[in-house]
Design a protein around this motif. Structure first.
Motif, PDB file in Angstrom:
ATOM      1  N   ILE A  24       0.831  -1.201   0.000  1.00  0.00           N
ATOM      2  CA  ILE A  24       0.000   0.000   0.000  1.00  0.00           C
ATOM      3  C   ILE A  24       0.869   1.255   0.000  1.00  0.00           C
ATOM      4  O   ILE A  24       0.608   2.218  -0.744  1.00  0.00           O
ATOM      5  N   ALA A  25       1.914   1.262   0.828  1.00  0.00           N
ATOM      6  CA  ALA A  25       2.770   2.445   0.958  1.00  0.00           C
ATOM      7  C   ALA A  25       3.528   2.745  -0.330  1.00  0.00           C
ATOM      8  O   ALA A  25       3.655   3.909  -0.726  1.00  0.00           O
ATOM      9  N   VAL A  26       4.048   1.710  -0.996  1.00  0.00           N
ATOM     10  CA  VAL A  26       4.786   1.921  -2.248  1.00  0.00           C
ATOM     11  C   VAL A  26       3.888   2.554  -3.309  1.00  0.00           C
ATOM     12  O   VAL A  26       4.226   3.576  -3.918  1.00  0.00           O
ATOM     13  N   VAL A  27       2.743   1.957  -3.542  1.00  0.00           N
ATOM     14  CA  VAL A  27       1.828   2.449  -4.572  1.00  0.00           C
ATOM     15  C   VAL A  27       1.352   3.856  -4.238  1.00  0.00           C
ATOM     16  O   VAL A  27       1.320   4.742  -5.101  1.00  0.00           O
ATOM     17  N   TRP A  28       1.013   4.080  -2.978  1.00  0.00           N
ATOM     18  CA  TRP A  28       0.510   5.392  -2.557  1.00  0.00           C
ATOM     19  C   TRP A  28       1.578   6.468  -2.677  1.00  0.00           C
ATOM     20  O   TRP A  28       1.312   7.574  -3.134  1.00  0.00           O
ATOM     21  N   MET A  29       2.809   6.140  -2.282  1.00  0.00           N
ATOM     22  CA  MET A  29       3.872   7.143  -2.254  1.00  0.00           C
ATOM     23  C   MET A  29       4.257   7.596  -3.654  1.00  0.00           C
ATOM     24  O   MET A  29       4.503   8.787  -3.893  1.00  0.00           O
ATOM     25  N   ILE A  30       4.328   6.678  -4.606  1.00  0.00           N
ATOM     26  CA  ILE A  30       4.660   7.055  -5.982  1.00  0.00           C
ATOM     27  C   ILE A  30       3.605   7.992  -6.535  1.00  0.00           C
ATOM     28  O   ILE A  30       3.912   9.005  -7.179  1.00  0.00           O
ATOM     29  N   ASP A  31       2.344   7.695  -6.279  1.00  0.00           N
ATOM     30  CA  ASP A  31       1.260   8.552  -6.744  1.00  0.00           C
ATOM     31  C   ASP A  31       1.233   9.878  -5.983  1.00  0.00           C
ATOM     32  O   ASP A  31       1.009  10.947  -6.572  1.00  0.00           O
ATOM     33  N   PHE A  32       1.510   9.830  -4.680  1.00  0.00           N
ATOM     34  CA  PHE A  32       1.491  11.026  -3.843  1.00  0.00           C
ATOM     35  C   PHE A  32       2.477  12.079  -4.345  1.00  0.00           C
ATOM     36  O   PHE A  32       2.159  13.271  -4.417  1.00  0.00           O
ATOM     37  N   LEU A  33       3.680  11.633  -4.692  1.00  0.00           N
ATOM     38  CA  LEU A  33       4.726  12.576  -5.058  1.00  0.00           C
ATOM     39  C   LEU A  33       4.489  13.256  -6.402  1.00  0.00           C
ATOM     40  O   LEU A  33       5.155  14.233  -6.723  1.00  0.00           O
ATOM     41  N   LYS A  34       3.571  12.746  -7.191  1.00  0.00           N
ATOM     42  CA  LYS A  34       3.281  13.391  -8.469  1.00  0.00           C
ATOM     43  C   LYS A  34       2.738  14.800  -8.266  1.00  0.00           C
ATOM     44  O   LYS A  34       2.972  15.686  -9.101  1.00  0.00           O
ATOM     45  N   LYS A  35       2.025  15.016  -7.171  1.00  0.00           N
ATOM     46  CA  LYS A  35       1.348  16.302  -6.984  1.00  0.00           C
ATOM     47  C   LYS A  35       1.590  16.945  -5.625  1.00  0.00           C
ATOM     48  O   LYS A  35       1.310  18.124  -5.457  1.00  0.00           O
ATOM     49  N   ARG A  36       2.109  16.190  -4.668  1.00  0.00           N
ATOM     50  CA  ARG A  36       2.157  16.685  -3.301  1.00  0.00           C
ATOM     51  C   ARG A  36       3.586  16.911  -2.827  1.00  0.00           C
ATOM     52  O   ARG A  36       4.553  16.447  -3.424  1.00  0.00           O
TER      53      ARG A  36
END
Length: 260
Positions: A223-235
């Motif tokens: 969960i953390a890997v998938v979320w973090m890659i997506d998170f950094l695109k905009k946050r």
């Protein structure tokens, strides 16, 4: 002795904090300290790291298949070069780092340093390098930051993501390569920890507790890997900076007042 609930909580901590830029080793130390499980050391840590490695193998299954089919590709070379600094640091300084991990004397300061690096990296001008644009020099720089993260509360993912941003990788690619580079690092760490396990120099932990902890680390790591890659695109990374600054300050205060 470690019970199933404690193992589940520690697995969640390991899975999330291995890939969020806030230091898994530092948080595991705190978790064991809260549960009064200071004796639950290398065997538990090894199994929890196996859980996060399983999460990475699922997320990066296509890349791993590619590497197995193309062992002399540029990506293979990047991973080898990026892993070398951590291997050298581990061989030369492992005993010193282990002593720091056991005492926890420096983790407050290391959380503060992690926050500073994340804040600094977040402020660099936006890069646009993709995976194919990463150079050997870039990989070595990122790997050097990974080697520094052997210190207990210096976040491996945080430092390698920061190094990627310093090397002008775009934000999602910085996280993507950071986690890909962690596969040989985590696998190597597991192998390094196997000797005392095979020689019986480790604590005894109930099988069910180990299984629950390992599965929790795998699930929450994914969960953390998938979320973090997506998170950094905009946050921004600055929210993580503020978190580790607050945590580090609390730890230093508690150490100063003799409550930790």
């Amino acid at each position: 002795m470690l019970n199933e609930f404690q193992a589940f909580i520690l697995g969640i901590i390991q899975g999330l904090t291995e890939f969020l830029p806030i230091s898994s080793t530092g948080h595991l130390y705190l978790g064991r300290h809260i549960f009064h499980l200071d004796e639950a050391g290398i065997f538990l840590d090894t199994m929890l790291h196996i859980g996060t490695l399983l999460a990475l193998l699922v997320v990066y299954k296509e890349e791993i298949i590619f590497l197995l089919k193309n062992p002399f590709s540029k990506l293979t070379l990047l991973l080898v070069v990026g892993t070398l600094p951590a291997v050298i640091a581990g061989l030369l300084l492992s005993d010193w780092f282990d002593s720091l991990s056991k005492t926890g004397l420096t983790i407050g300061w290391e959380f503060l340093v992690t926050g500073m690096i994340l804040w600094w990296a977040d402020g660099v001008n936006k890069g646009n390098k993709k995976l194919d644009d990463i150079s050997i020099k870039d990989s070595f720089i990122i790997g050097t930051f990974q080697a520094a993260a052997i210190m207990p509360a210096l976040s491996r993912s945080g430092l390698t993501i920061a190094a990627g941003l310093f090397c002008r990788l775009d934000r999602a690619t910085a996280a993507y390569f950071s986690f890909l580079l962690s596969i040989p690092a985590i696998a190597g760490g597991i192998v390094f920890q196997m000797k005392p396990i095979f020689t019986g120099e480790v604590e005894r932990i109930p099988f069910m507790a180990l299984l629950i902890g390992t599965l929790a680390a795998a699930i929450f790591g994914y969960i953390a890997v998938v979320w973090m890659i997506d998170f950094l695109k905009k946050r921004s990374l600055k929210m993580f900076s503020m978190y580790v600054w607050a945590l580090g300050t609390i730890i230093l205060f508690m150490q100063f007042t003799g409550r930790f």
